[in-house]
Design a protein around this motif. Sequence first.
Motif, PDB file in Angstrom:
ATOM      1  N   UNK A  35       2.446   5.463 -20.904  1.00 35.86           N
ATOM      2  CA  UNK A  35       1.585   6.639 -20.930  1.00 35.86           C
ATOM      3  C   UNK A  35       0.878   6.731 -19.577  1.00 35.86           C
ATOM      4  N   UNK A  36       0.339   7.925 -19.271  1.00 35.01           N
ATOM      5  CA  UNK A  36      -0.465   8.074 -18.058  1.00 35.01           C
ATOM      6  C   UNK A  36       0.306   8.501 -16.838  1.00 35.01           C
ATOM      7  N   UNK A  37       1.387   9.271 -17.028  1.00 35.04           N
ATOM      8  CA  UNK A  37       2.067   9.846 -15.876  1.00 35.04           C
ATOM      9  C   UNK A  37       3.112   8.972 -15.222  1.00 35.04           C
ATOM     10  N   UNK A  38       3.623   7.976 -15.918  1.00 39.69           N
ATOM     11  CA  UNK A  38       4.694   7.141 -15.388  1.00 39.69           C
ATOM     12  C   UNK A  38       6.043   7.742 -15.772  1.00 39.69           C
TER      13      UNK A  38
ATOM     14  N   UNK B 165      12.781   1.449 -13.287  1.00 41.93           N
ATOM     15  CA  UNK B 165      11.838   1.780 -12.231  1.00 41.93           C
ATOM     16  C   UNK B 165      10.859   2.820 -12.760  1.00 41.93           C
ATOM     17  N   UNK B 166       9.571   2.561 -12.618  1.00 45.65           N
ATOM     18  CA  UNK B 166       8.524   3.464 -13.092  1.00 45.65           C
ATOM     19  C   UNK B 166       7.874   4.114 -11.882  1.00 45.65           C
ATOM     20  N   UNK B 167       8.020   5.446 -11.772  1.00 42.15           N
ATOM     21  CA  UNK B 167       7.447   6.204 -10.666  1.00 42.15           C
ATOM     22  C   UNK B 167       6.020   6.589 -10.993  1.00 42.15           C
ATOM     23  N   UNK B 168       5.114   6.372 -10.038  1.00 45.74           N
ATOM     24  CA  UNK B 168       3.705   6.679 -10.230  1.00 45.74           C
ATOM     25  C   UNK B 168       3.447   8.079  -9.699  1.00 45.74           C
ATOM     26  N   UNK B 169       3.044   8.977 -10.578  1.00 39.42           N
ATOM     27  CA  UNK B 169       2.814  10.373 -10.154  1.00 39.42           C
ATOM     28  C   UNK B 169       1.458  10.516  -9.483  1.00 39.42           C
TER      29      UNK B 169
ATOM     30  N   UNK C 104       0.801  -1.236   0.000  1.00 49.44           N
ATOM     31  CA  UNK C 104       0.000   0.000   0.000  1.00 49.44           C
ATOM     32  C   UNK C 104       0.828   1.278   0.000  1.00 49.44           C
ATOM     33  N   UNK C 105       2.084   1.201   0.462  1.00 49.79           N
ATOM     34  CA  UNK C 105       2.901   2.416   0.549  1.00 49.79           C
ATOM     35  C   UNK C 105       3.820   2.593  -0.654  1.00 49.79           C
ATOM     36  N   UNK C 106       3.821   1.654  -1.583  1.00 50.59           N
ATOM     37  CA  UNK C 106       4.736   1.730  -2.721  1.00 50.59           C
ATOM     38  C   UNK C 106       4.333   2.864  -3.656  1.00 50.59           C
ATOM     39  N   UNK C 107       5.338   3.533  -4.206  1.00 44.52           N
ATOM     40  CA  UNK C 107       5.079   4.613  -5.156  1.00 44.52           C
ATOM     41  C   UNK C 107       5.825   4.378  -6.478  1.00 44.52           C
ATOM     42  N   UNK C 108       6.363   3.197  -6.635  1.00 43.04           N
ATOM     43  CA  UNK C 108       7.079   2.890  -7.863  1.00 43.04           C
ATOM     44  C   UNK C 108       6.930   1.418  -8.197  1.00 43.04           C
TER      45      UNK C 108
END
Length: 637
Positions: A609-612, A633-637, A404-408
């Motif tokens: 696409x989509x803010x990655x 590594x793909x960061x989720x905005x 739940x705390x992951x952002x990437x």
Amino acid sequence: MSLDMEREWRWSEPMLALGTLVLIDVLRVWLPSVITIFGAAGSTPAELMGGFALLWFLVPFAVVPAWGRLSTPGKHTLTGAAALGLGGCRFALTFVHGGQSQLYVASAGLLCGLVWLAAQAIDGVAPVPAVPAGAVLAGVQHLLLGTVDLTWRGTWWAAAVAGLEVLLFLSFAFRPPWNLSSGAAPGWSLVGPTFLLTGMALLSPAAFTAELSYLAGGLPRDVSGTGVAEPVSLWLWPLFAVPVVAFWRGATRLNNLLPEPGVVAGVLLVLGVGLYMYVPTHGYGPLARVVAICCAAWGLGRCLSVAAWGTRHPAARTGTAALGGMLLFAAATVAYYAAYDIGYPNRWVPVAVAGYVALRALRFAGKGDHVDERDLRWSSALLPAFVGILVFLAGSPPAPVERPDARSLRLVAYNIRMGFGLDGTFDPDAVVRAVRRERPDVVVLSEVDRAWLLNGGHDTLAVLARRLGMRYSFAPAADPVWGDAVLTDLLVAARESVRLSPDGAPTGAQALGVVVRVGGREIAVVATHIQPPPGRPPLVQVREISEFATRFGGDRPTVIAGDLNIHPGDESMRAFAENGYGDSLAAFRPLRTFSADRPTEEIDHVLARGGLTASEPSVGTTTASDHAPIAVTLLVS
């Protein structure tokens, strides 16, 4: 038959069964060696590879005319030398891995094995029940080994088991040859076709468990996506006993409880193989294909038994029949798998081979069948017993995890070339090490083989998933056991696959979409392996992939990854960009992935696409495939 001849006959059965096991083990190394070493994974013309392969099956025919000119000691020497060559090469392959040495040790073992097989046929040895017993031993052993041969284990115990098999075989093989006065046994022409049909599907644990994984993927649940396979518990592997027992009982127990049993067996064989080859992997298809494997296995066993009960033949004719059957094995294997390089329909090939077996068996249908009514009752009790195992012992693969705390999201894209390294060695551990080094959340795999006889019959995907501790989603491309996969330990919310137009490219292609949940967000990952048509860009497939990814991903961030076989700046890359999928790795190039030993090309990609936002790209240095793995590594905005 005299008492001495009867004793020799009984001595021959374990010898032939063990020799069959050893020969199948050699074939499992020789077949992929032709492709990965001699063929260099496609760089050698398919016609040249086919000619090289067939040559080893043609040379042993010289034994047939020479046999009659040999003295009894000469025959003994030839048979013993062939057996020693077969066993010695089989044992040597547990130590000789990779390169030309592997190719030619396996080729020498095959040549010796064919000469030895022809000598047994000429000498009057009956192929049934020993050859079916050897095929059963090979299938069960492959299951117990997790479909990874002893050859590729690289452990002391694997070498010990292989050595024990060879010693047992040779202890029976060094017996003086005999020739029964009544002539040589019939049925030898079906040995090669039996190797083909059992190796491709009917006694292949990888093919059987792959079908179970399609069944698991189609069960009702919250995760959608029919026609996509997912892992099954190891507890379900004993279900492989159903086709094994069906084949064995068909081969060893004749009865006349059914009208025209030879006709019924032939029809079931052809129908079962046809259903396996042509029924799709979605809907009720997997269930029909599992039933087809079991019915065809019984039909093949019965056809073997009927054909082996016919009139005895002259010795030379039987030797030619045995080698002709093995030549049919080679020709059918080349015809089926070369289609993926040359481009023509190929699913008819196993069906035609099954038809040949059925027609040969029909010649002897109804002649001399044994009556044993207990057989049918005993065999019919097996299916309910194993259905009980299915219900009672069903377990689960590793459970997905929540972050739940992951952002990437760490993603690896890797064309694994069916698990074979540049040196021709099957080394799933090297693939696992290369992937695990990146600590990925999602792994996108291309050129995933789950049961191809040409590659040794391994379920490479199941092996990798178990060793990585991940679940998989698999979608077929070229045929139901060759395609692309997504591995992850994250929660999966949805799955779907779509076939891509071949557009002039011989190997099939598809796009597999998997939605994973990370950090309270859903991300769509689309795995694909583009097959460019000769001489022009793959714009048709690019358009289809983009349309599928946009529809499947919806408003989620979406990633397209895999071996795209296109270069940065190509027209195809611009077409992806026009559809909203940018090159995530553009700021970090060059990132060359092919060929793995001296990478000069950038053809493995991650588009998004989509803010990655991409960061920390990495290209592996392993030669466990002809491609190097690429990670980001793909960061989720």
